[in-house]
Design a protein around this motif. Sequence first.
Motif, PDB file in Angstrom:
ATOM      1  N   THR A 142      -9.481   7.050  -1.898  1.00  0.00           N
ATOM      2  CA  THR A 142      -9.772   8.323  -1.247  1.00  0.00           C
ATOM      3  C   THR A 142     -11.044   8.990  -1.760  1.00  0.00           C
ATOM      4  O   THR A 142     -11.113  10.202  -1.868  1.00  0.00           O
ATOM      5  N   GLY A 143     -12.050   8.207  -2.087  1.00  0.00           N
ATOM      6  CA  GLY A 143     -13.354   8.778  -2.377  1.00  0.00           C
ATOM      7  C   GLY A 143     -13.636   9.101  -3.824  1.00  0.00           C
ATOM      8  O   GLY A 143     -14.688   9.659  -4.135  1.00  0.00           O
ATOM      9  N   GLU A 144     -12.727   8.767  -4.745  1.00  0.00           N
ATOM     10  CA  GLU A 144     -12.988   9.019  -6.160  1.00  0.00           C
ATOM     11  C   GLU A 144     -13.763   7.864  -6.790  1.00  0.00           C
ATOM     12  O   GLU A 144     -13.862   7.763  -7.995  1.00  0.00           O
ATOM     13  N   ARG A 145     -14.301   7.006  -5.977  1.00  0.00           N
ATOM     14  CA  ARG A 145     -15.064   5.858  -6.429  1.00  0.00           C
ATOM     15  C   ARG A 145     -16.152   5.604  -5.403  1.00  0.00           C
ATOM     16  O   ARG A 145     -16.047   6.017  -4.262  1.00  0.00           O
ATOM     17  N   SER A 146     -17.190   4.907  -5.795  1.00  0.00           N
ATOM     18  CA  SER A 146     -18.311   4.710  -4.882  1.00  0.00           C
ATOM     19  C   SER A 146     -18.357   3.307  -4.290  1.00  0.00           C
ATOM     20  O   SER A 146     -18.908   3.106  -3.217  1.00  0.00           O
ATOM     21  N   GLN A 147     -17.763   2.336  -4.970  1.00  0.00           N
ATOM     22  CA  GLN A 147     -17.844   0.964  -4.489  1.00  0.00           C
ATOM     23  C   GLN A 147     -16.874   0.726  -3.344  1.00  0.00           C
ATOM     24  O   GLN A 147     -15.847   1.377  -3.220  1.00  0.00           O
ATOM     25  N   LEU A 148     -17.203  -0.261  -2.509  1.00  0.00           N
ATOM     26  CA  LEU A 148     -16.326  -0.612  -1.410  1.00  0.00           C
ATOM     27  C   LEU A 148     -15.082  -1.313  -1.929  1.00  0.00           C
ATOM     28  O   LEU A 148     -15.104  -2.012  -2.935  1.00  0.00           O
ATOM     29  N   LEU A 149     -14.003  -1.162  -1.196  1.00  0.00           N
ATOM     30  CA  LEU A 149     -12.749  -1.826  -1.547  1.00  0.00           C
ATOM     31  C   LEU A 149     -12.913  -3.333  -1.442  1.00  0.00           C
ATOM     32  O   LEU A 149     -13.459  -3.835  -0.474  1.00  0.00           O
ATOM     33  N   THR A 192       0.829  -1.200   0.000  1.00  0.00           N
ATOM     34  CA  THR A 192       0.000   0.000   0.000  1.00  0.00           C
ATOM     35  C   THR A 192       0.868   1.256   0.000  1.00  0.00           C
ATOM     36  O   THR A 192       0.576   2.233  -0.700  1.00  0.00           O
ATOM     37  N   ILE A 193       1.942   1.233   0.789  1.00  0.00           N
ATOM     38  CA  ILE A 193       2.888   2.358   0.801  1.00  0.00           C
ATOM     39  C   ILE A 193       3.555   2.505  -0.566  1.00  0.00           C
ATOM     40  O   ILE A 193       3.701   3.615  -1.093  1.00  0.00           O
ATOM     41  N   ASP A 194       3.957   1.390  -1.157  1.00  0.00           N
ATOM     42  CA  ASP A 194       4.576   1.433  -2.488  1.00  0.00           C
ATOM     43  C   ASP A 194       3.628   2.055  -3.508  1.00  0.00           C
ATOM     44  O   ASP A 194       4.038   2.883  -4.335  1.00  0.00           O
ATOM     45  N   LEU A 195       2.369   1.654  -3.467  1.00  0.00           N
ATOM     46  CA  LEU A 195       1.381   2.195  -4.402  1.00  0.00           C
ATOM     47  C   LEU A 195       1.244   3.706  -4.231  1.00  0.00           C
ATOM     48  O   LEU A 195       1.222   4.446  -5.217  1.00  0.00           O
ATOM     49  N   ALA A 196       1.169   4.167  -2.989  1.00  0.00           N
ATOM     50  CA  ALA A 196       1.020   5.604  -2.736  1.00  0.00           C
ATOM     51  C   ALA A 196       2.228   6.385  -3.223  1.00  0.00           C
ATOM     52  O   ALA A 196       2.098   7.499  -3.745  1.00  0.00           O
ATOM     53  N   LEU A 197       3.418   5.808  -3.071  1.00  0.00           N
ATOM     54  CA  LEU A 197       4.643   6.477  -3.494  1.00  0.00           C
ATOM     55  C   LEU A 197       4.796   6.466  -5.017  1.00  0.00           C
ATOM     56  O   LEU A 197       5.179   7.471  -5.621  1.00  0.00           O
ATOM     57  N   GLU A 198       4.512   5.331  -5.637  1.00  0.00           N
ATOM     58  CA  GLU A 198       4.800   5.145  -7.055  1.00  0.00           C
ATOM     59  C   GLU A 198       3.656   5.572  -7.970  1.00  0.00           C
ATOM     60  O   GLU A 198       3.897   5.967  -9.117  1.00  0.00           O
ATOM     61  N   ASN A 199       2.442   5.484  -7.468  1.00  0.00           N
ATOM     62  CA  ASN A 199       1.285   5.773  -8.322  1.00  0.00           C
ATOM     63  C   ASN A 199       0.208   6.483  -7.501  1.00  0.00           C
ATOM     64  O   ASN A 199      -0.874   5.939  -7.257  1.00  0.00           O
ATOM     65  N   PRO A 200       0.490   7.713  -7.059  1.00  0.00           N
ATOM     66  CA  PRO A 200      -0.463   8.412  -6.181  1.00  0.00           C
ATOM     67  C   PRO A 200      -1.829   8.639  -6.814  1.00  0.00           C
ATOM     68  O   PRO A 200      -2.844   8.616  -6.108  1.00  0.00           O
ATOM     69  N   ASN A 201      -1.886   8.865  -8.123  1.00  0.00           N
ATOM     70  CA  ASN A 201      -3.182   9.062  -8.765  1.00  0.00           C
ATOM     71  C   ASN A 201      -4.048   7.815  -8.660  1.00  0.00           C
ATOM     72  O   ASN A 201      -5.261   7.891  -8.396  1.00  0.00           O
ATOM     73  N   LEU A 202      -3.450   6.655  -8.863  1.00  0.00           N
ATOM     74  CA  LEU A 202      -4.209   5.413  -8.760  1.00  0.00           C
ATOM     75  C   LEU A 202      -4.599   5.146  -7.312  1.00  0.00           C
ATOM     76  O   LEU A 202      -5.707   4.670  -7.036  1.00  0.00           O
ATOM     77  N   ALA A 205       0.137  10.067  -0.834  1.00  0.00           N
ATOM     78  CA  ALA A 205      -0.465  10.317  -2.149  1.00  0.00           C
ATOM     79  C   ALA A 205      -0.928  11.760  -2.294  1.00  0.00           C
ATOM     80  O   ALA A 205      -0.997  12.283  -3.412  1.00  0.00           O
ATOM     81  N   SER A 206      -1.228  12.407  -1.178  1.00  0.00           N
ATOM     82  CA  SER A 206      -1.651  13.812  -1.211  1.00  0.00           C
ATOM     83  C   SER A 206      -0.474  14.775  -1.220  1.00  0.00           C
ATOM     84  O   SER A 206      -0.669  15.987  -1.345  1.00  0.00           O
ATOM     85  N   GLY A 207       0.741  14.244  -1.074  1.00  0.00           N
ATOM     86  CA  GLY A 207       1.935  15.086  -1.066  1.00  0.00           C
ATOM     87  C   GLY A 207       2.199  15.767   0.259  1.00  0.00           C
ATOM     88  O   GLY A 207       3.089  16.621   0.356  1.00  0.00           O
ATOM     89  N   ILE A 208       1.452  15.401   1.300  1.00  0.00           N
ATOM     90  CA  ILE A 208       1.635  16.024   2.614  1.00  0.00           C
ATOM     91  C   ILE A 208       2.863  15.467   3.314  1.00  0.00           C
ATOM     92  O   ILE A 208       3.604  16.196   3.981  1.00  0.00           O
ATOM     93  N   VAL A 209       3.065  14.162   3.172  1.00  0.00           N
ATOM     94  CA  VAL A 209       4.219  13.500   3.786  1.00  0.00           C
ATOM     95  C   VAL A 209       5.184  13.092   2.696  1.00  0.00           C
ATOM     96  O   VAL A 209       4.796  12.466   1.707  1.00  0.00           O
ATOM     97  N   ARG A 210       6.446  13.453   2.878  1.00  0.00           N
ATOM     98  CA  ARG A 210       7.503  13.039   1.957  1.00  0.00           C
ATOM     99  C   ARG A 210       8.620  12.405   2.771  1.00  0.00           C
ATOM    100  O   ARG A 210       9.227  13.060   3.612  1.00  0.00           O
ATOM    101  N   MET A 231      -4.830  -1.477   9.280  1.00  0.00           N
ATOM    102  CA  MET A 231      -5.406  -1.027   8.019  1.00  0.00           C
ATOM    103  C   MET A 231      -5.625   0.475   8.041  1.00  0.00           C
ATOM    104  O   MET A 231      -5.246   1.190   7.105  1.00  0.00           O
ATOM    105  N   VAL A 232      -6.240   0.961   9.129  1.00  0.00           N
ATOM    106  CA  VAL A 232      -6.504   2.391   9.238  1.00  0.00           C
ATOM    107  C   VAL A 232      -5.180   3.166   9.257  1.00  0.00           C
ATOM    108  O   VAL A 232      -5.041   4.200   8.582  1.00  0.00           O
ATOM    109  N   TYR A 233      -4.209   2.676   9.999  1.00  0.00           N
ATOM    110  CA  TYR A 233      -2.911   3.343  10.098  1.00  0.00           C
ATOM    111  C   TYR A 233      -2.228   3.400   8.726  1.00  0.00           C
ATOM    112  O   TYR A 233      -1.736   4.455   8.298  1.00  0.00           O
ATOM    113  N   THR A 234      -2.206   2.275   8.026  1.00  0.00           N
ATOM    114  CA  THR A 234      -1.517   2.204   6.739  1.00  0.00           C
ATOM    115  C   THR A 234      -2.220   3.033   5.681  1.00  0.00           C
ATOM    116  O   THR A 234      -1.577   3.745   4.895  1.00  0.00           O
ATOM    117  N   GLN A 235      -3.554   2.959   5.649  1.00  0.00           N
ATOM    118  CA  GLN A 235      -4.286   3.774   4.686  1.00  0.00           C
ATOM    119  C   GLN A 235      -4.089   5.254   4.969  1.00  0.00           C
ATOM    120  O   GLN A 235      -4.039   6.071   4.048  1.00  0.00           O
TER     121      GLN A 235
END
Length: 210
Positions: free
Chosen positions: A104-111, A88-98, A161-166, A150-154
Motif C-alpha cells: 500500500t505504498g510504504e515502499r517504492s519498488q514494484l511487487l 493475500t487475504i490471510d496476510l491482510a487478516l493476520e499481519n496487516p502492518n506487513l 488491513a486498513s480496518g475498514i472491512v471486518r 489481482m485488483v479485486y483481491t488486493q
Amino acid sequence: MPSSPKIKKEDMLQAALELVSKNGYAALNIKAVAGELGCSTAPISWQFGGMDGLREELIPFAEQYVEDKYYSRNENELATFEQRGKGTIDLALENPNLFRFLYTGERSQLLSTGFELQTNNQDAANMYQEMAELLGITPKQVMDFAMTMMVYTQGIGTLIASGIVRDTKENMYHMLHNTGMTYLKGLGVKDSTLCDLSGGDRSDESSSNG
C-alpha cells in the motif's frame, strides 16, 4: 578493514521484519532494529550502509517470507492461483502492518511476488498457458482474468488491513471464489470444468453454496 559482524545479516533482516510486523513501517529504523537484537547500531550500519540499504534488502526478504508462509502450490494451476488469493487475504487478516508495507505504498519498488502478470516471465507464461488449456479459453483471457482478480483481491486485502472491512476469513474466501467463478463462467468455461478444477481445494466450501 572492519571485522565481520557477529550478528548475521539474516538475523538483522528478521528483526526488521518483526519490527515492521509489530509496529508498522514508520517504526523501522536502525536504532530500533539494534534494540530488537540487543546490540549497538554499528554492525547494522556497517552491514547495510544506512536505512536506505536496510529497506532495500528488507523488501525481498519480506516478500520471500510471505511467499513461504502464505502461498503454496495446489493440484492444478487454477487452484494454485486461487490459493494465492486466499494467502493475500490471510496476510491482510493476520499481519496487516506487513501487508501495508508490501502493498500500500510504504515502499517504492514494484511487487515481485504474489500474482505474477509479467508476460516476459517464462514461469508466468507457462502458468497462463496451462490455465488456458485447463479452462478451454485463450491465454489472453486468462491474463485478463488474472489481472481482474489481482485488483479485486488486493482491494479486499487493503480494506481488511486498513480496518475498514471486518469479516470472517471464510466469508472472504467465498467472496473471492464466487467472484472468480462468475468471471470464468462469463468467459464460457463450463460448470463441470470449474467443479472438477476447484473441487479439490479442501479449504473451499463454497461449491456447496453456489
